[in-house]
Scaffold this motif. Structure first.
Motif, short mmCIF file in Angstrom:
data_model
loop_
_atom_site.label_atom_id
_atom_site.label_comp_id
_atom_site.label_asym_id
_atom_site.label_seq_id
_atom_site.Cartn_x
_atom_site.Cartn_y
_atom_site.Cartn_z
N GLY A 182 -31.46 -14.54 37.68
CA GLY A 182 -31.14 -13.34 38.44
C GLY A 182 -29.98 -13.51 39.39
O GLY A 182 -29.74 -12.64 40.24
N MET A 183 -29.21 -14.59 39.25
CA MET A 183 -28.09 -14.87 40.15
C MET A 183 -26.76 -14.44 39.51
O MET A 183 -26.60 -14.47 38.29
CB MET A 183 -28.03 -16.36 40.47
N LEU A 184 -25.83 -14.08 40.37
CA LEU A 184 -24.45 -13.81 39.94
C LEU A 184 -23.52 -14.33 41.02
O LEU A 184 -23.73 -14.10 42.21
CB LEU A 184 -24.22 -12.31 39.74
N ASP A 185 -22.48 -15.03 40.60
CA ASP A 185 -21.47 -15.59 41.51
C ASP A 185 -20.11 -15.27 40.91
O ASP A 185 -19.78 -15.74 39.83
CB ASP A 185 -21.68 -17.11 41.63
N VAL A 186 -19.31 -14.44 41.59
CA VAL A 186 -18.05 -13.98 41.02
C VAL A 186 -17.00 -13.88 42.12
O VAL A 186 -17.31 -13.56 43.27
CB VAL A 186 -18.24 -12.62 40.31
N VAL A 187 -15.75 -14.16 41.77
CA VAL A 187 -14.62 -14.05 42.69
C VAL A 187 -13.83 -12.79 42.33
O VAL A 187 -13.53 -12.55 41.16
CB VAL A 187 -13.73 -15.30 42.61
N VAL A 188 -13.49 -12.00 43.36
CA VAL A 188 -12.81 -10.73 43.15
C VAL A 188 -11.58 -10.65 44.06
O VAL A 188 -11.68 -10.89 45.26
CB VAL A 188 -13.74 -9.54 43.47
N PRO A 189 -10.40 -10.32 43.53
CA PRO A 189 -9.24 -10.06 44.38
C PRO A 189 -9.44 -8.77 45.17
O PRO A 189 -9.77 -7.73 44.59
CB PRO A 189 -8.08 -9.92 43.38
N ALA B 29 -34.30 -9.18 38.29
CA ALA B 29 -33.35 -8.55 37.37
C ALA B 29 -32.56 -9.64 36.64
O ALA B 29 -31.34 -9.73 36.75
CB ALA B 29 -32.41 -7.61 38.12
N ALA B 30 -33.28 -10.49 35.93
CA ALA B 30 -32.64 -11.57 35.16
C ALA B 30 -31.95 -11.01 33.93
O ALA B 30 -32.46 -10.09 33.28
CB ALA B 30 -33.68 -12.60 34.76
N ASN B 31 -30.76 -11.55 33.63
CA ASN B 31 -29.99 -11.16 32.44
C ASN B 31 -29.76 -9.65 32.37
O ASN B 31 -29.81 -9.04 31.30
CB ASN B 31 -30.71 -11.62 31.16
N GLU B 32 -29.47 -9.06 33.52
CA GLU B 32 -29.27 -7.60 33.60
C GLU B 32 -27.80 -7.27 33.80
O GLU B 32 -27.08 -7.92 34.55
CB GLU B 32 -30.07 -7.02 34.76
#
Length: 216
Positions: free
Chosen positions: A37-44, A15-18
């Protein structure tokens, strides 16, 4: 992570660029995977027993959960909306004027280390505004258990009249952490003035509660 935040990492090679939506106790914002297909995110985090859902539009997705041991050392307020509604969350700490030190909003360079150290609050923007029909959010955090100051943090929601929202009806939702650990939500529908008012601001002082802070 420090500051009652969570680092979410997703691997979806097929699921690249999805576009995908991240859900956390009523908080929702959209992101997009990279070419790998990677996602790295910080969430409070908003709850001690924190559950996060990352959902693609075709129904695929993943769930992660963790315990936020330091959650109640922080006060936290979120504001979320869809598209180019023009909303902003502003915090003026301990009597700070607009544009002065202590005025925390999206136009100020974020300082996570200062928030974790108890010096001031911190505002994080969530959501990729470049995806179709973006869901975006702003989350303000104050380190209540670490501060050496007493007083009030004035919180307000503002909406800038732009060429994207002028003359339209826009919606937002606030989410506030309460002392008993529950979450308080409030919906807002705002009729934006016509396009001759582009560049002006609407200030909504009663959508979120001001924070009362005692030194520790």
């Amino acid at each position: 992570m420090p500051g009652a935040m969570v680092n979410l990492m997703l691997s979806a090679p097929c699921a690249a660029n999805e576009r995908l939506t991240i859900h956390h106790n009523g908080l929702m914002f959209t992101e997009a995977t990279g070419a790998d297909g990677m996602l790295d995110v910080v969430v409070p985090a908003l709850t001690e027993q924190a559950v996060f859902i990352m959902a693609f539009s075709n129904g695929d997705g993943a769930v992660a959960q963790t315990v936020i041991d330091d959650l109640y050392g922080y006060d936290r307020v979120a504001l979320q909306w869809r598209g180019q509604a023009g909303f902003q969350l502003h915090a003026r700490e301990f009597g700070a004027d607009y544009g002065a030190t202590g005025h925390i909003w999206a136009g100020v360079e974020p300082d996570v280390a200062g928030m974790i150290g108890g010096q001031h609050g911190f505002l994080m923007q969530l959501g990729n505004r470049d995806v179709a029909q973006p869901l975006v959010a702003e989350v303000y955090t104050f380190p209540t258990s670490k501060t050496a100051q007493d007083g009030t943090i004035d919180l307000s929601v503002e909406a800038e009249v732009t060429t994207q929202n002028c003359g339209l009806e826009v919606e937002a939702q606030s989410i506030e952490m309460t002392e008993n650990g529950n979450l308080k939500t409030q919906d807002l529908t705002l009729a934006v003035p016509g396009c001759d008012a582009v560049g002006s601001f609407l200030v909504l002082n009663n959508l979120v509660s001001d924070l009362k802070v005692a030194s520790n």
